[in-house]
Design a protein around this motif. Structure first.
Motif, PDB file in Angstrom:
ATOM      1  N   GLU A  44       0.846  -1.194   0.000  1.00  0.00           N
ATOM      2  CA  GLU A  44       0.000   0.000   0.000  1.00  0.00           C
ATOM      3  C   GLU A  44       0.881   1.244   0.000  1.00  0.00           C
ATOM      4  OE1 GLU A  44      -2.913   2.392   3.132  1.00  0.00           O
ATOM      5  OE2 GLU A  44      -2.093   0.449   3.689  1.00  0.00           O
ATOM      6  N   ASN A  45       0.554   2.217  -0.848  1.00  0.00           N
ATOM      7  CA  ASN A  45       1.235   3.508  -0.817  1.00  0.00           C
ATOM      8  C   ASN A  45       0.494   4.395   0.171  1.00  0.00           C
ATOM      9  OD1 ASN A  45       3.328   3.080  -2.669  1.00  0.00           O
ATOM     10  ND2 ASN A  45       1.929   3.352  -4.377  1.00  0.00           N
ATOM     11  N   LEU A  46       1.121   4.674   1.274  1.00  0.00           N
ATOM     12  CA  LEU A  46       0.515   5.451   2.342  1.00  0.00           C
ATOM     13  C   LEU A  46       1.050   6.874   2.279  1.00  0.00           C
ATOM     14  CD1 LEU A  46      -1.164   5.571   4.977  1.00  0.00           C
ATOM     15  CD2 LEU A  46       0.899   4.846   6.177  1.00  0.00           C
ATOM     16  N   SER A  47       0.169   7.812   1.980  1.00  0.00           N
ATOM     17  CA  SER A  47       0.536   9.224   1.937  1.00  0.00           C
ATOM     18  C   SER A  47       0.499   9.778   3.356  1.00  0.00           C
ATOM     19  CB  SER A  47      -0.456   9.991   1.053  1.00  0.00           C
ATOM     20  OG  SER A  47      -0.329  11.373   1.280  1.00  0.00           O
ATOM     21  N   LEU A  48       1.594  10.405   3.776  1.00  0.00           N
ATOM     22  CA  LEU A  48       1.623  10.975   5.125  1.00  0.00           C
ATOM     23  C   LEU A  48       0.628  12.128   5.254  1.00  0.00           C
ATOM     24  CD1 LEU A  48       5.426  10.803   5.997  1.00  0.00           C
ATOM     25  CD2 LEU A  48       3.623   9.135   6.429  1.00  0.00           C
ATOM     26  N   ASP A  49       0.348  12.815   4.151  1.00  0.00           N
ATOM     27  CA  ASP A  49      -0.663  13.882   4.178  1.00  0.00           C
ATOM     28  C   ASP A  49      -2.039  13.326   4.532  1.00  0.00           C
ATOM     29  OD1 ASP A  49       1.114  15.906   3.525  1.00  0.00           O
ATOM     30  OD2 ASP A  49       0.697  15.806   1.377  1.00  0.00           O
ATOM     31  N   SER A  50      -2.302  12.073   4.144  1.00  0.00           N
ATOM     32  CA  SER A  50      -3.615  11.470   4.409  1.00  0.00           C
ATOM     33  C   SER A  50      -3.832  11.191   5.896  1.00  0.00           C
ATOM     34  CB  SER A  50      -3.783  10.168   3.612  1.00  0.00           C
ATOM     35  OG  SER A  50      -2.978   9.144   4.164  1.00  0.00           O
ATOM     36  N   LEU A  51      -2.782  11.274   6.682  1.00  0.00           N
ATOM     37  CA  LEU A  51      -2.889  10.993   8.112  1.00  0.00           C
ATOM     38  C   LEU A  51      -3.276  12.231   8.927  1.00  0.00           C
ATOM     39  CD1 LEU A  51       0.252   8.718   8.477  1.00  0.00           C
ATOM     40  CD2 LEU A  51      -2.134   8.007   8.246  1.00  0.00           C
ATOM     41  N   ARG A  52      -3.354  13.382   8.272  1.00  0.00           N
ATOM     42  CA  ARG A  52      -3.759  14.608   8.987  1.00  0.00           C
ATOM     43  C   ARG A  52      -5.119  14.396   9.639  1.00  0.00           C
ATOM     44  NH1 ARG A  52      -1.563  19.762   8.352  1.00  0.00           N
ATOM     45  NH2 ARG A  52       0.190  19.779   6.929  1.00  0.00           N
ATOM     46  N   GLY A  53      -5.268  14.994  10.801  1.00  0.00           N
ATOM     47  CA  GLY A  53      -6.534  14.885  11.527  1.00  0.00           C
ATOM     48  C   GLY A  53      -6.422  14.018  12.762  1.00  0.00           C
ATOM     49  N   LYS A  54      -5.451  13.119  12.777  1.00  0.00           N
ATOM     50  CA  LYS A  54      -5.191  12.275  13.945  1.00  0.00           C
ATOM     51  C   LYS A  54      -3.685  12.213  14.175  1.00  0.00           C
ATOM     52  CE  LYS A  54      -9.303  10.669  15.015  1.00  0.00           C
ATOM     53  NZ  LYS A  54      -9.916  10.829  16.318  1.00  0.00           N
ATOM     54  N   PRO A  55      -3.266  12.171  15.431  1.00  0.00           N
ATOM     55  CA  PRO A  55      -1.830  12.067  15.688  1.00  0.00           C
ATOM     56  C   PRO A  55      -1.304  10.668  15.351  1.00  0.00           C
ATOM     57  CG  PRO A  55      -3.044  12.074  17.753  1.00  0.00           C
ATOM     58  CD  PRO A  55      -4.039  12.291  16.655  1.00  0.00           C
ATOM     59  N   TYR A  56      -0.016  10.596  15.062  1.00  0.00           N
ATOM     60  CA  TYR A  56       0.605   9.308  14.793  1.00  0.00           C
ATOM     61  C   TYR A  56       2.083   9.347  15.158  1.00  0.00           C
ATOM     62  CZ  TYR A  56       2.147  11.415  10.335  1.00  0.00           C
ATOM     63  OH  TYR A  56       2.700  12.223   9.374  1.00  0.00           O
ATOM     64  N   LEU A  57       2.652   8.149  15.279  1.00  0.00           N
ATOM     65  CA  LEU A  57       4.067   7.983  15.548  1.00  0.00           C
ATOM     66  C   LEU A  57       4.714   7.426  14.302  1.00  0.00           C
ATOM     67  CD1 LEU A  57       6.488   7.841  17.615  1.00  0.00           C
ATOM     68  CD2 LEU A  57       5.794   5.469  17.985  1.00  0.00           C
ATOM     69  N   LEU A  58       5.732   8.102  13.818  1.00  0.00           N
ATOM     70  CA  LEU A  58       6.527   7.643  12.689  1.00  0.00           C
ATOM     71  C   LEU A  58       7.904   7.322  13.252  1.00  0.00           C
ATOM     72  CD1 LEU A  58       6.548   7.355   9.543  1.00  0.00           C
ATOM     73  CD2 LEU A  58       7.543   9.645   9.498  1.00  0.00           C
ATOM     74  N   THR A  59       8.266   6.046  13.231  1.00  0.00           N
ATOM     75  CA  THR A  59       9.535   5.650  13.820  1.00  0.00           C
ATOM     76  C   THR A  59      10.415   4.953  12.794  1.00  0.00           C
ATOM     77  OG1 THR A  59      10.588   4.527  15.701  1.00  0.00           O
ATOM     78  CG2 THR A  59       8.640   3.468  14.780  1.00  0.00           C
ATOM     79  N   PHE A  60      11.656   5.393  12.696  1.00  0.00           N
ATOM     80  CA  PHE A  60      12.636   4.811  11.789  1.00  0.00           C
ATOM     81  C   PHE A  60      13.453   3.801  12.588  1.00  0.00           C
ATOM     82  CE2 PHE A  60      11.408   8.708   9.814  1.00  0.00           C
ATOM     83  CZ  PHE A  60      11.457   8.445   8.452  1.00  0.00           C
ATOM     84  N   TRP A  61      13.565   2.596  12.063  1.00  0.00           N
ATOM     85  CA  TRP A  61      14.209   1.516  12.789  1.00  0.00           C
ATOM     86  C   TRP A  61      14.972   0.609  11.834  1.00  0.00           C
ATOM     87  CZ3 TRP A  61      12.696  -3.848  12.671  1.00  0.00           C
ATOM     88  CH2 TRP A  61      11.704  -4.123  11.733  1.00  0.00           C
TER      89      TRP A  61
END
Length: 167
Positions: A44-61
């Protein structure tokens, strides 16, 4: 045996210079760079812009990072606690990780949150990620509320997420 003080001084200078450039403060990335997408392991191509409206955690590992692997149970527990709040966890494996190893670790560790692979390293570059784990707590407004290099403490992370959910 004679100590070469000049050689030691030059070596110390080089190590200090390298340390500065690796750990120097970022330019102050405040918001999510526009039009960024990440591909999940499911394709799935997940656009980070589409996540606006709710908080989220983006973690690089990375699968080879002991701190990252140790943090997985904490992220999994957080994901379970927050599943009905709209909060989302997105773990982005580094470009140097082998995709099959990322998939195997996800299965082995029971990672039910979103896992992606930054195959070309572009996402890590955009976020100025120099070490793993590096995490970004993003508010509902799309701005970065917290940037953290290193592992989270469970209570600290949960408190920050609850603050973001309150608005």
């Amino acid at each position: 045996m004679k100590l070469d003080t000049k050689g030691i001084a030059i070596l110390a200078f080089i190590v200090g210079l390298l340390t500065f450039f690796v750990f120097m403060p970022s330019k102050g990335l405040q918001g999510i760079p526009t039009a960024l997408q990440v591909q999940t392991l499911e394709g799935e191509n997940l656009s980070l812009d589409s996540l606006r409206g709710k908080p989220y955690l983006l973690t690089f590992w990375s699968t080879t990072c002991p701190g990252c692997v140790a943090e997985i149970p904490l992220l999994q527990a957080l994901n379970q606690k927050m599943q009905n709040t709209g909060f989302r966890t997105i773990a982005v494996a580094m470009s140097y990780d082998v995709r099959t190893e990322v998939e195997a670790m996800r299965t082995q560790k029971g990672m039910t949150y979103t896992v992606a692979h930054d195959q070309n390293g572009e996402l890590a570059k955009q976020f100025e990620v120099r070490v793993t784990p590096t995490s970004f707590l993003v508010g509902a407004d799309g701005n970065i509320a917290v940037r953290k290099m290193g592992e989270w403490k469970e209570a600290e992370l949960e408190q920050k997420v609850r603050e973001l959910l309150k608005g």
